[in-house]
Motif scaffolding. Structure first.
Motif, PDB file in Angstrom:
ATOM      1  N   GLY A   1      87.507 -23.890 130.177  1.00  0.00           N
ATOM      2  CA  GLY A   1      87.544 -22.669 130.979  1.00  0.00           C
ATOM      3  C   GLY A   1      86.142 -22.170 131.285  1.00  0.00           C
ATOM      4  O   GLY A   1      85.872 -21.671 132.381  1.00  0.00           O
ATOM      5  N   THR A   2      85.248 -22.324 130.326  1.00  0.00           N
ATOM      6  CA  THR A   2      83.859 -21.876 130.518  1.00  0.00           C
ATOM      7  C   THR A   2      83.237 -22.601 131.705  1.00  0.00           C
ATOM      8  O   THR A   2      82.586 -21.989 132.556  1.00  0.00           O
ATOM      9  CB  THR A   2      83.049 -22.155 129.227  1.00  0.00           C
TER      10      THR A   2
ATOM     11  N   GLN B   1      93.519 -16.401 129.792  1.00  0.00           N
ATOM     12  CA  GLN B   1      94.404 -15.787 128.782  1.00  0.00           C
ATOM     13  C   GLN B   1      95.769 -15.413 129.329  1.00  0.00           C
ATOM     14  O   GLN B   1      96.674 -15.111 128.562  1.00  0.00           O
ATOM     15  CB  GLN B   1      93.740 -14.531 128.191  1.00  0.00           C
TER      16      GLN B   1
ATOM     17  N   SER C   1      92.407 -22.801 131.208  1.00  0.00           N
ATOM     18  CA  SER C   1      91.954 -23.614 130.071  1.00  0.00           C
ATOM     19  C   SER C   1      93.175 -24.139 129.321  1.00  0.00           C
ATOM     20  O   SER C   1      94.101 -23.377 129.023  1.00  0.00           O
ATOM     21  CB  SER C   1      91.093 -22.758 129.141  1.00  0.00           C
TER      22      SER C   1
ATOM     23  N   LYS D   1      94.401 -22.899 125.465  1.00  0.00           N
ATOM     24  CA  LYS D   1      95.011 -21.574 125.245  1.00  0.00           C
ATOM     25  C   LYS D   1      96.522 -21.624 125.457  1.00  0.00           C
ATOM     26  O   LYS D   1      97.219 -20.653 125.185  1.00  0.00           O
ATOM     27  CB  LYS D   1      94.407 -20.541 126.210  1.00  0.00           C
TER      28      LYS D   1
ATOM     29  N   ASP E   1      89.535 -15.053 136.244  1.00  0.00           N
ATOM     30  CA  ASP E   1      89.630 -15.851 135.026  1.00  0.00           C
ATOM     31  C   ASP E   1      91.035 -15.592 134.466  1.00  0.00           C
ATOM     32  O   ASP E   1      91.315 -14.514 133.948  1.00  0.00           O
ATOM     33  CB  ASP E   1      88.522 -15.370 134.070  1.00  0.00           C
TER      34      ASP E   1
HETATM   35  N1  PLP Z   1      87.886 -16.937 129.591  1.00  0.00           N
HETATM   36  C1  PLP Z   1      88.574 -16.258 128.669  1.00  0.00           C
HETATM   37  C2  PLP Z   1      89.202 -14.961 129.041  1.00  0.00           C
HETATM   38  C3  PLP Z   1      88.700 -16.762 127.386  1.00  0.00           C
HETATM   39  O1  PLP Z   1      89.377 -16.082 126.462  1.00  0.00           O
HETATM   40  C4  PLP Z   1      88.086 -18.003 127.071  1.00  0.00           C
HETATM   41  C5  PLP Z   1      88.148 -18.552 125.697  1.00  0.00           C
HETATM   42  O2  PLP Z   1      88.072 -17.836 124.731  1.00  0.00           O
HETATM   43  C6  PLP Z   1      87.397 -18.676 128.078  1.00  0.00           C
HETATM   44  C7  PLP Z   1      87.312 -18.107 129.328  1.00  0.00           C
HETATM   45  C8  PLP Z   1      86.712 -19.974 127.824  1.00  0.00           C
HETATM   46  O3  PLP Z   1      87.628 -21.022 127.741  1.00  0.00           O
HETATM   47  P1  PLP Z   1      87.180 -22.398 127.013  1.00  0.00           P
HETATM   48  O4  PLP Z   1      87.316 -22.152 125.548  1.00  0.00           O
HETATM   49  O5  PLP Z   1      88.155 -23.395 127.520  1.00  0.00           O
HETATM   50  O6  PLP Z   1      85.801 -22.669 127.437  1.00  0.00           O
END
Ligand code: PLP
Length: 373
Positions: free
Chosen positions: A72-73, A169, A189, A192, A166
Protein backbone atom coordinates in the motif's frame (compact mmCIF):
# COMPACT_ATOMS: atom_id res chain seq x y z
CA UNK A 1 -1.10 -20.96 28.02
CA UNK A 2 -4.42 -19.43 26.92
CA UNK A 3 -5.22 -19.11 23.23
CA UNK A 4 -4.05 -15.92 21.57
CA UNK A 5 -6.72 -13.29 21.13
CA UNK A 6 -5.80 -11.37 17.98
CA UNK A 7 -7.40 -7.93 17.86
CA UNK A 8 -4.93 -6.10 15.62
CA UNK A 9 -6.46 -6.66 12.19
CA UNK A 10 -5.76 -3.06 11.12
CA UNK A 11 -2.03 -3.81 11.50
CA UNK A 12 -2.35 -6.99 9.47
CA UNK A 13 -5.05 -9.62 9.19
CA UNK A 14 -4.15 -13.33 9.31
CA UNK A 15 -3.76 -14.77 5.82
CA UNK A 16 -6.91 -16.56 4.69
CA UNK A 17 -6.25 -20.28 4.02
CA UNK A 18 -7.67 -19.91 0.49
CA UNK A 19 -5.16 -17.11 -0.17
CA UNK A 20 -2.33 -19.33 1.10
CA UNK A 21 -3.51 -22.06 -1.31
CA UNK A 22 -3.55 -19.59 -4.20
CA UNK A 23 0.02 -18.47 -3.36
CA UNK A 24 1.25 -22.05 -3.21
CA UNK A 25 -0.51 -22.97 -6.46
CA UNK A 26 0.99 -19.98 -8.28
CA UNK A 27 4.46 -20.87 -6.97
CA UNK A 28 4.00 -24.39 -8.28
CA UNK A 29 2.74 -23.10 -11.63
CA UNK A 30 5.84 -20.90 -11.98
CA UNK A 31 6.57 -18.91 -15.13
CA UNK A 32 7.26 -15.28 -15.89
CA UNK A 33 4.09 -13.51 -17.06
CA UNK A 34 6.13 -11.55 -19.64
CA UNK A 35 7.36 -14.73 -21.35
CA UNK A 36 5.50 -15.62 -24.55
CA UNK A 37 5.73 -19.40 -24.17
CA UNK A 38 3.18 -21.67 -22.52
CA UNK A 39 4.65 -21.34 -19.01
CA UNK A 40 4.61 -17.57 -19.30
CA UNK A 41 1.05 -17.59 -20.56
CA UNK A 42 -0.03 -19.67 -17.55
CA UNK A 43 1.53 -17.15 -15.16
CA UNK A 44 -0.08 -14.32 -17.13
CA UNK A 45 -3.48 -15.96 -16.72
CA UNK A 46 -2.99 -16.13 -12.93
CA UNK A 47 -1.94 -12.48 -12.92
CA UNK A 48 -4.85 -11.27 -15.03
CA UNK A 49 -7.42 -13.31 -13.07
CA UNK A 50 -6.21 -11.67 -9.87
CA UNK A 51 -6.36 -8.25 -11.53
CA UNK A 52 -10.01 -8.79 -12.39
CA UNK A 53 -10.82 -9.92 -8.83
CA UNK A 54 -9.21 -6.79 -7.40
CA UNK A 55 -10.98 -4.60 -9.96
CA UNK A 56 -14.34 -6.19 -9.13
CA UNK A 57 -13.77 -5.90 -5.37
CA UNK A 58 -13.73 -2.09 -5.65
CA UNK A 59 -16.08 -1.77 -8.63
CA UNK A 60 -13.47 -0.12 -10.83
CA UNK A 61 -14.45 0.18 -14.50
CA UNK A 62 -12.71 -1.73 -17.30
CA UNK A 63 -11.17 1.55 -18.42
CA UNK A 64 -9.26 1.90 -15.13
CA UNK A 65 -5.88 0.24 -14.70
CA UNK A 66 -5.12 -1.99 -11.75
CA UNK A 67 -1.39 -1.57 -11.20
CA UNK A 68 0.14 -4.11 -8.86
CA UNK A 69 2.75 -2.77 -6.45
CA UNK A 70 4.80 -4.16 -3.57
CA UNK A 71 2.47 -2.73 -0.88
CA UNK A 72 0.00 0.00 0.00
CA UNK A 73 2.88 2.35 0.77
CA UNK A 74 4.23 1.99 -2.75
CA UNK A 75 0.75 2.56 -4.22
CA UNK A 76 0.43 5.81 -2.24
CA UNK A 77 3.91 6.90 -3.30
CA UNK A 78 3.25 6.12 -6.96
CA UNK A 79 -0.03 8.07 -6.88
CA UNK A 80 1.45 11.17 -5.31
CA UNK A 81 4.85 11.19 -7.01
CA UNK A 82 3.77 9.92 -10.40
CA UNK A 83 0.75 12.19 -10.92
CA UNK A 84 2.75 15.17 -12.17
CA UNK A 85 0.81 17.67 -10.04
CA UNK A 86 2.82 20.33 -8.24
CA UNK A 87 0.57 21.01 -5.29
CA UNK A 88 -0.45 18.21 -2.92
CA UNK A 89 -3.32 18.62 -0.43
CA UNK A 90 -3.53 15.79 2.09
CA UNK A 91 -5.78 15.20 5.10
CA UNK A 92 -4.03 15.93 8.41
CA UNK A 93 -4.66 12.37 9.67
CA UNK A 94 -3.28 10.50 6.65
CA UNK A 95 -1.02 7.47 6.99
CA UNK A 96 2.74 8.23 7.08
CA UNK A 97 3.07 6.67 3.61
CA UNK A 98 1.00 9.58 2.26
CA UNK A 99 2.49 12.21 4.58
CA UNK A 100 5.99 11.27 3.47
CA UNK A 101 5.29 10.66 -0.20
CA UNK A 102 6.15 14.25 -1.12
CA UNK A 103 8.16 16.91 0.67
CA UNK A 104 5.89 19.85 -0.10
CA UNK A 105 2.50 18.67 1.15
CA UNK A 106 -0.22 21.06 2.34
CA UNK A 107 -2.33 19.66 5.18
CA UNK A 108 -6.09 19.91 5.19
CA UNK A 109 -6.96 20.32 8.85
CA UNK A 110 -9.55 18.12 10.53
CA UNK A 111 -12.05 18.55 13.36
CA UNK A 112 -12.07 16.74 16.70
CA UNK A 113 -13.47 13.62 14.98
CA UNK A 114 -10.76 13.68 12.33
CA UNK A 115 -13.12 14.85 9.60
CA UNK A 116 -12.19 17.28 6.85
CA UNK A 117 -14.35 20.37 6.59
CA UNK A 118 -15.45 20.65 2.93
CA UNK A 119 -15.77 24.43 3.22
CA UNK A 120 -12.16 24.68 4.27
CA UNK A 121 -11.11 22.53 1.32
CA UNK A 122 -13.08 24.79 -0.99
CA UNK A 123 -11.19 27.81 0.39
CA UNK A 124 -7.87 26.07 -0.27
CA UNK A 125 -8.74 26.08 -3.97
CA UNK A 126 -8.90 29.88 -4.05
CA UNK A 127 -5.89 29.90 -6.42
CA UNK A 128 -7.36 27.12 -8.63
CA UNK A 129 -6.70 23.40 -8.69
CA UNK A 130 -5.35 22.62 -12.17
CA UNK A 131 -1.96 21.65 -10.77
CA UNK A 132 -3.22 20.00 -7.57
CA UNK A 133 -3.77 16.48 -6.30
CA UNK A 134 -5.89 15.88 -3.20
CA UNK A 135 -5.26 12.73 -1.16
CA UNK A 136 -7.81 11.80 1.49
CA UNK A 137 -8.09 8.37 3.08
CA UNK A 138 -11.37 6.51 3.03
CA UNK A 139 -10.93 5.10 6.55
CA UNK A 140 -8.40 6.05 9.17
CA UNK A 141 -6.17 3.22 10.36
CA UNK A 142 -6.18 4.35 14.00
CA UNK A 143 -9.66 5.69 14.67
CA UNK A 144 -11.57 3.97 11.84
CA UNK A 145 -13.21 7.32 10.99
CA UNK A 146 -14.67 7.38 7.48
CA UNK A 147 -14.09 10.52 5.41
CA UNK A 148 -16.69 11.92 3.04
CA UNK A 149 -14.49 11.11 0.05
CA UNK A 150 -17.33 11.33 -2.46
CA UNK A 151 -18.13 14.93 -1.50
CA UNK A 152 -14.44 15.83 -1.31
CA UNK A 153 -13.93 14.44 -4.84
CA UNK A 154 -16.84 16.51 -6.15
CA UNK A 155 -15.37 19.71 -4.75
CA UNK A 156 -11.84 18.92 -5.95
CA UNK A 157 -13.05 18.09 -9.46
CA UNK A 158 -14.85 21.43 -9.70
CA UNK A 159 -11.36 22.94 -9.55
CA UNK A 160 -9.87 20.33 -11.93
CA UNK A 161 -7.76 18.77 -9.18
CA UNK A 162 -6.98 15.04 -9.19
CA UNK A 163 -8.29 12.95 -6.30
CA UNK A 164 -6.55 9.99 -4.71
CA UNK A 165 -7.92 7.94 -1.84
CA UNK A 166 -6.05 5.51 0.38
CA UNK A 167 -8.62 2.74 0.80
CA UNK A 168 -6.18 0.32 2.45
CA UNK A 169 -8.17 0.12 5.69
CA UNK A 170 -11.63 0.33 4.17
CA UNK A 171 -11.59 -2.71 1.89
CA UNK A 172 -13.27 -5.71 3.49
CA UNK A 173 -14.76 -3.60 6.29
CA UNK A 174 -17.14 -1.34 4.36
CA UNK A 175 -18.31 -1.24 0.76
CA UNK A 176 -15.58 0.34 -1.38
CA UNK A 177 -16.74 1.60 -4.76
CA UNK A 178 -14.17 3.35 -6.95
CA UNK A 179 -16.85 4.42 -9.43
CA UNK A 180 -19.38 5.74 -6.91
CA UNK A 181 -16.69 7.63 -4.99
CA UNK A 182 -15.69 9.40 -8.19
CA UNK A 183 -11.98 9.31 -7.36
CA UNK A 184 -9.13 9.22 -9.89
CA UNK A 185 -6.83 6.85 -8.00
CA UNK A 186 -7.18 4.42 -5.11
CA UNK A 187 -4.58 2.50 -3.06
CA UNK A 188 -5.09 -1.01 -1.69
CA UNK A 189 -3.00 -3.48 0.29
CA UNK A 190 -3.38 -7.27 0.36
CA UNK A 191 -2.26 -8.00 3.90
CA UNK A 192 -5.00 -5.89 5.49
CA UNK A 193 -7.65 -8.15 3.97
CA UNK A 194 -6.18 -11.60 4.62
CA UNK A 195 -3.90 -11.65 1.60
CA UNK A 196 -0.11 -11.95 1.71
CA UNK A 197 2.20 -9.25 3.04
CA UNK A 198 4.12 -7.25 0.46
CA UNK A 199 1.48 -6.84 -2.26
CA UNK A 200 -0.63 -3.81 -3.09
CA UNK A 201 -2.38 -2.11 -5.96
CA UNK A 202 -3.02 1.35 -7.30
CA UNK A 203 -6.25 1.72 -9.26
CA UNK A 204 -5.74 4.42 -11.88
CA UNK A 205 -8.69 6.07 -13.63
CA UNK A 206 -8.55 6.49 -17.40
CA UNK A 207 -8.02 10.25 -17.34
CA UNK A 208 -4.93 10.16 -15.12
CA UNK A 209 -1.58 10.69 -16.76
CA UNK A 210 0.63 8.72 -14.43
CA UNK A 211 4.39 8.36 -14.80
CA UNK A 212 6.18 5.28 -13.45
CA UNK A 213 8.64 5.82 -10.62
CA UNK A 214 10.48 2.75 -11.81
CA UNK A 215 9.97 1.97 -15.48
CA UNK A 216 12.14 -1.14 -15.51
CA UNK A 217 11.08 -3.63 -18.17
CA UNK A 218 7.76 -1.90 -18.81
CA UNK A 219 5.60 -4.27 -16.76
CA UNK A 220 2.17 -3.21 -15.52
CA UNK A 221 1.54 -1.31 -18.71
CA UNK A 222 4.70 0.72 -18.20
CA UNK A 223 3.54 2.04 -14.81
CA UNK A 224 5.56 -0.22 -12.51
CA UNK A 225 8.64 -2.02 -13.71
CA UNK A 226 9.83 -5.33 -12.29
CA UNK A 227 8.65 -8.90 -12.78
CA UNK A 228 5.38 -9.18 -10.93
CA UNK A 229 5.08 -11.12 -7.66
CA UNK A 230 2.63 -13.55 -9.24
CA UNK A 231 2.15 -15.79 -6.16
CA UNK A 232 1.53 -12.79 -3.90
CA UNK A 233 -0.81 -11.23 -6.44
CA UNK A 234 -2.71 -14.52 -6.80
CA UNK A 235 -3.22 -14.51 -3.02
CA UNK A 236 -4.34 -10.86 -3.20
CA UNK A 237 -6.95 -11.71 -5.85
CA UNK A 238 -8.47 -14.46 -3.71
CA UNK A 239 -8.37 -12.31 -0.57
CA UNK A 240 -10.09 -9.44 -2.41
CA UNK A 241 -12.91 -11.75 -3.46
CA UNK A 242 -13.26 -13.08 0.09
CA UNK A 243 -13.12 -9.60 1.59
CA UNK A 244 -16.19 -8.53 -0.35
CA UNK A 245 -18.00 -11.82 0.31
CA UNK A 246 -17.21 -11.42 4.03
CA UNK A 247 -18.71 -7.91 4.31
CA UNK A 248 -21.93 -9.45 5.63
CA UNK A 249 -19.98 -10.61 8.73
CA UNK A 250 -19.20 -6.99 9.58
CA UNK A 251 -22.64 -6.55 11.19
CA UNK A 252 -21.65 -9.26 13.73
CA UNK A 253 -18.22 -7.66 14.18
CA UNK A 254 -19.85 -4.28 14.85
CA UNK A 255 -22.04 -5.82 17.58
CA UNK A 256 -18.86 -7.17 19.23
CA UNK A 257 -17.09 -3.81 18.88
CA UNK A 258 -20.06 -1.87 20.27
CA UNK A 259 -20.37 -4.25 23.21
CA UNK A 260 -16.68 -3.86 23.98
CA UNK A 261 -17.02 -0.07 24.01
CA UNK A 262 -20.22 -0.10 26.08
CA UNK A 263 -18.69 -2.40 28.72
CA UNK A 264 -15.57 -0.28 28.99
CA UNK A 265 -17.64 2.86 29.47
CA UNK A 266 -19.56 1.04 32.26
CA UNK A 267 -16.33 0.00 34.00
CA UNK A 268 -14.66 3.36 33.45
CA UNK A 269 -16.88 6.35 32.73
CA UNK A 270 -13.69 8.43 32.51
CA UNK A 271 -12.34 6.36 29.59
CA UNK A 272 -12.53 8.00 26.15
CA UNK A 273 -13.64 6.17 23.02
CA UNK A 274 -12.14 8.33 20.30
CA UNK A 275 -14.55 9.67 17.68
CA UNK A 276 -17.27 7.51 19.24
CA UNK A 277 -20.06 9.47 17.58
CA UNK A 278 -18.44 9.72 14.13
CA UNK A 279 -19.14 7.45 11.19
CA UNK A 280 -16.48 4.76 11.69
CA UNK A 281 -15.37 1.37 10.43
CA UNK A 282 -17.41 -1.32 12.21
CA UNK A 283 -14.31 -3.13 13.50
CA UNK A 284 -12.17 -0.38 15.03
CA UNK A 285 -12.08 1.11 18.49
CA UNK A 286 -9.47 3.52 19.82
CA UNK A 287 -9.77 3.77 23.58
CA UNK A 288 -7.91 5.84 26.11
CA UNK A 289 -7.49 4.41 29.62
CA UNK A 290 -6.96 7.48 31.81
CA UNK A 291 -3.53 7.74 33.41
CA UNK A 292 -2.11 4.50 31.96
CA UNK A 293 0.23 4.90 29.03
CA UNK A 294 -0.37 2.85 25.92
CA UNK A 295 2.92 0.96 26.21
CA UNK A 296 2.04 -0.33 29.68
CA UNK A 297 -1.38 -1.40 28.45
CA UNK A 298 -0.01 -3.20 25.43
CA UNK A 299 2.59 -5.06 27.49
CA UNK A 300 -0.05 -6.05 30.05
CA UNK A 301 -2.43 -7.30 27.36
CA UNK A 302 0.42 -9.12 25.66
CA UNK A 303 1.14 -10.99 28.90
CA UNK A 304 -2.52 -12.04 28.86
CA UNK A 305 -1.99 -13.21 25.27
CA UNK A 306 -4.09 -10.44 23.75
CA UNK A 307 -2.70 -8.62 20.69
CA UNK A 308 -3.70 -4.96 20.30
CA UNK A 309 -1.66 -1.90 19.39
CA UNK A 310 -1.17 1.80 19.98
CA UNK A 311 -2.50 3.18 16.73
CA UNK A 312 -0.39 2.55 13.68
CA UNK A 313 2.15 -0.27 13.76
CA UNK A 314 5.57 1.34 13.95
CA UNK A 315 8.51 -0.36 12.24
CA UNK A 316 10.71 0.05 15.31
CA UNK A 317 8.19 -1.92 17.40
CA UNK A 318 8.05 1.01 19.84
CA UNK A 319 4.86 2.80 20.77
CA UNK A 320 4.68 6.56 20.28
CA UNK A 321 1.83 8.89 20.99
CA UNK A 322 -0.51 9.16 18.04
CA UNK A 323 0.06 11.92 15.46
CA UNK A 324 -3.51 11.29 14.25
CA UNK A 325 -4.93 12.21 17.65
CA UNK A 326 -2.61 15.22 17.77
CA UNK A 327 -4.02 16.42 14.43
CA UNK A 328 -7.53 16.00 15.85
CA UNK A 329 -6.58 18.37 18.67
CA UNK A 330 -6.79 15.78 21.44
CA UNK A 331 -4.48 16.35 24.42
CA UNK A 332 -1.32 14.38 25.12
CA UNK A 333 -2.99 12.72 28.12
CA UNK A 334 -5.48 11.04 25.79
CA UNK A 335 -3.05 10.46 22.91
CA UNK A 336 -0.49 8.77 25.19
CA UNK A 337 -3.00 6.42 26.77
CA UNK A 338 -4.94 5.32 23.67
CA UNK A 339 -4.92 1.72 22.50
CA UNK A 340 -6.45 0.48 19.25
CA UNK A 341 -8.56 -2.63 19.09
CA UNK A 342 -9.32 -3.83 15.57
CA UNK A 343 -11.51 -6.87 14.99
CA UNK A 344 -12.45 -9.09 12.07
CA UNK A 345 -13.95 -12.43 11.10
CA UNK A 346 -11.73 -14.39 13.52
CA UNK A 347 -13.05 -12.66 16.65
CA UNK A 348 -15.66 -14.11 18.98
CA UNK A 349 -17.65 -13.08 22.05
CA UNK A 350 -15.05 -14.87 24.19
CA UNK A 351 -12.33 -12.62 22.77
CA UNK A 352 -14.33 -9.58 23.81
CA UNK A 353 -14.82 -10.96 27.32
CA UNK A 354 -11.09 -11.72 27.65
CA UNK A 355 -10.20 -8.19 26.57
CA UNK A 356 -12.75 -6.51 28.84
CA UNK A 357 -11.57 -8.57 31.79
CA UNK A 358 -7.89 -7.69 31.16
CA UNK A 359 -8.76 -4.04 30.55
CA UNK A 360 -10.90 -3.85 33.70
CA UNK A 361 -8.19 -5.49 35.86
CA UNK A 362 -5.54 -3.06 34.71
CA UNK A 363 -7.86 -0.08 35.17
CA UNK A 364 -8.71 -1.16 38.76
CA UNK A 365 -5.06 -1.82 39.62
CA UNK A 366 -3.94 1.54 38.31
CA UNK A 367 -6.87 3.23 40.01
CA UNK A 368 -5.86 1.63 43.33
CA UNK A 369 -2.26 2.75 42.78
CA UNK A 370 -3.49 6.29 42.03
CA UNK A 371 -5.58 6.54 45.20
CA UNK A 372 -2.71 5.08 47.34
CA UNK A 373 -0.31 7.74 45.99
N1 PLP B 1 -2.44 3.23 4.31
C1 PLP B 1 -3.04 2.91 5.46
C2 PLP B 1 -4.26 3.65 5.87
C3 PLP B 1 -2.52 1.90 6.26
O1 PLP B 1 -3.11 1.60 7.41
C4 PLP B 1 -1.35 1.22 5.83
C5 PLP B 1 -0.74 0.17 6.68
O2 PLP B 1 -0.70 0.28 7.88
C6 PLP B 1 -0.78 1.58 4.61
C7 PLP B 1 -1.35 2.59 3.88
C8 PLP B 1 0.46 0.92 4.10
O3 PLP B 1 0.18 -0.36 3.61
P1 PLP B 1 1.40 -1.41 3.46
O4 PLP B 1 1.62 -1.98 4.82
O5 PLP B 1 0.87 -2.42 2.50
O6 PLP B 1 2.55 -0.66 2.94
Amino acid sequence: MSQTVYMDHNATSPTRPQAVDAVVRAMQTGGNPSSVHAMGRKALRVLEDAREHVRAAVNAPKSAQVVFTSCGTEANTLALQGCGRKTVFVGATEHPSVMRARTEIVRISVDVNGLIDPFQLEEMFAGGGDDTIVSVMLANNETGVLQQVEGIARIAHRYHALVHTDAVQALGKVDVDFTALGVDMMSLSAHKIGGPLGVGALIVGKDVELTALNGGGGQENGLRGGTQNVPGIAGFGVAAELAVAGLSDMARVKVLRDRLEARIQEIAPDATVIAAMADRLPNTSFISMPGVDAETQIMTFDLANICVSAGSACASGKTKSSAVLGAMGLGQDIAKSAVRVSLAHTNTEDDIERFISAWGDLYQRKGAARSAA
